[in-house]
Enzyme design. Structure first.
Site, PDB file in Angstrom:
ATOM      1  N   GLU A 129     -30.786 -14.271  21.632  1.00  0.00           N
ATOM      2  CA  GLU A 129     -29.599 -14.966  21.114  1.00  0.00           C
ATOM      3  C   GLU A 129     -28.379 -14.664  21.992  1.00  0.00           C
ATOM      4  O   GLU A 129     -27.542 -15.539  22.238  1.00  0.00           O
ATOM      5  CB  GLU A 129     -29.357 -14.536  19.661  1.00  0.00           C
ATOM      6  CG  GLU A 129     -28.072 -15.018  19.035  1.00  0.00           C
ATOM      7  CD  GLU A 129     -27.966 -16.525  18.946  1.00  0.00           C
ATOM      8  OE1 GLU A 129     -28.979 -17.189  18.714  1.00  0.00           O
ATOM      9  OE2 GLU A 129     -26.841 -17.042  19.138  1.00  0.00           O
ATOM     10  N   THR A 182     -22.365 -22.413  21.928  1.00  0.00           N
ATOM     11  CA  THR A 182     -21.884 -21.296  21.101  1.00  0.00           C
ATOM     12  C   THR A 182     -20.874 -20.447  21.869  1.00  0.00           C
ATOM     13  O   THR A 182     -19.836 -20.060  21.316  1.00  0.00           O
ATOM     14  CB  THR A 182     -23.078 -20.429  20.646  1.00  0.00           C
ATOM     15  OG1 THR A 182     -23.970 -21.252  19.914  1.00  0.00           O
ATOM     16  CG2 THR A 182     -22.635 -19.279  19.768  1.00  0.00           C
TER      17      THR A 182
HETATM   18  N1  HSE Z   1     -21.879 -16.478  13.980  1.00  0.00           N
HETATM   19  C1  HSE Z   1     -22.161 -17.223  15.157  1.00  0.00           C
HETATM   20  C2  HSE Z   1     -20.948 -18.029  15.546  1.00  0.00           C
HETATM   21  C3  HSE Z   1     -23.327 -18.147  14.896  1.00  0.00           C
HETATM   22  O1  HSE Z   1     -20.378 -18.660  14.658  1.00  0.00           O
HETATM   23  O2  HSE Z   1     -20.549 -18.018  16.707  1.00  0.00           O
HETATM   24  C4  HSE Z   1     -23.746 -18.969  16.082  1.00  0.00           C
HETATM   25  O3  HSE Z   1     -24.507 -18.229  16.977  1.00  0.00           O
END
Ligand code: HSE
Length: 309
Positions: A129, A182
């Site tokens: 991730e 992201t």
């Molecule tokens: N918590 C993370 C974000 C989830 O909002 O960036 C996505 O990877």
């Protein structure tokens, strides 16, 4: 002993409005499939990727990086080949990278007779991730491995708490066909937040967790509010406010951006209501030029499913 496994690795909704980087839940109606098989030759290979264009190099592919973290730790006397059938578009906000990252470690672990527990698997999957988001967090991985709602109490040491799922809770997702990386949508967030905003946010998060435990749908409704992250990220999502208003008017309990966007989620009490909310969200988004998909899903309390082994 098993030599091959086929799994369904589901999508997720991370953050759940007020729980940035700590809260998430698991979807059922959208996800990836993966086939992983043992090889006598040592090492890891990605032999097939269908559905979306992704790198085959182990150290450039999210599923490869997480699998490699487990493989190097376990040091088995065999290798593995991985086939990935992407059902979730990368950059969708419904956990494309976490489905890949968690799926590969789950499958390897199963083929090695499960030496690792779910928290340890989450730790390996976080490595994958991190490749996608340039930062380590587990709020989208933990629900894939544990199912249901999960709260990441901390990442160092990693501590994951499973939270009960109210029986009548359904999710509606609208996925606009634009890509938000992201890493980009994390980069626009402020480093500091005013104390008064932090107070509101943690009150909402505490209330939401309590509401999930007590199946208090009114309290879920009053707690699903993100005053810290959503104001920044919603600017990246065309028609966000219109979709939110439409879902509210149709009777959703609430909603927000799913993960880092662009998908938008709403939670509803009952499947019938979730479908009405879906129609309202579709009507609102039809006014934009952007193509979109919608899903209605139960909250998947099981997480990854073994399809065959
Ligand atoms: N918590 C993370 C974000 C989830 O909002 O960036 C996505 O990877």
């Amino acid at each position: 002993m098993k030599n091959e496994i086929k799994i369904f690795s589901p999508g997720t909704v991370a953050n759940v409005a007020c729980g940035y980087d700590v809260l998430g839940f698991c979807l059922d109606s959208v996800g990836d499939e993966m086939v992983v098989r043992k090889t006598t030759e040592k090492g890891l290979k990605i032999t097939k990727i269908e559905g979306h264009d992704l790198p085959f190099d182990i150290d450039k592919n999210v599923a490869g990086v997480s699998a490699l973290a487990l493989y190097e730790d376990a040091q088995p006397d065999c290798g593995f080949e991985i086939e990935i059938y992407k059902g979730i578009k990368p950059g969708s906000g419904i956990g494309s990278s976490s489905a890949s990252a968690a799926g590969s470690v789950f499958a390897l672990n199963a083929l090695l007779n499960s030496p690792y527990n779910k928290t340890e698997l989450t730790r390996f999957a976080m490595k994958g991730e991190a490749l996608a988001s340039q930062g380590e967090h587990a709020d989208n991985i933990a629900p894939v491995l544990f199912g249901g709602f999960t709260l990441v109490k901390g990442i160092d040491p990693l501590e994951i708490i499973s939270i009960p799922t109210p029986k009548e809770l359904y999710a509606t997702i609208l996925h606009p066909q634009i890509e938000i990386k992201t890493a980009d949508s994390r980069a626009i967030l402020p480093e500091m937040v005013p104390l008064k905003d932090a107070i509101k946010q943690w009150a909402n998060l505490g209330s939401l967790v309590h509401a999930l435990h007590t199946e208090d749908y009114d309290l879920i409704c009053h707690s699903l509010q993100d005053i810290i992250v959503e104001p920044y990220r919603s600017k990246l999502i065309p028609y966000f406010n219109e979709v939110m208003l439409a879902s509210h008017n149709a009777g959703a309990l609430g909603g927000s951006i799913s993960g880092s966007g662009p998908s938008i989620f709403a939670l509803s009490k009952g499947q019938h209501k979730a479908k009405e909310v879906e129609q309202a969200m579709r009507n609102a988004y039809s006014k934009s030029e952007i193509e979109f998909q919608t899903y209605v899903s139960t909250i998947n309390t099981e997480g990854i499913k073994i399809l065959s082994s």
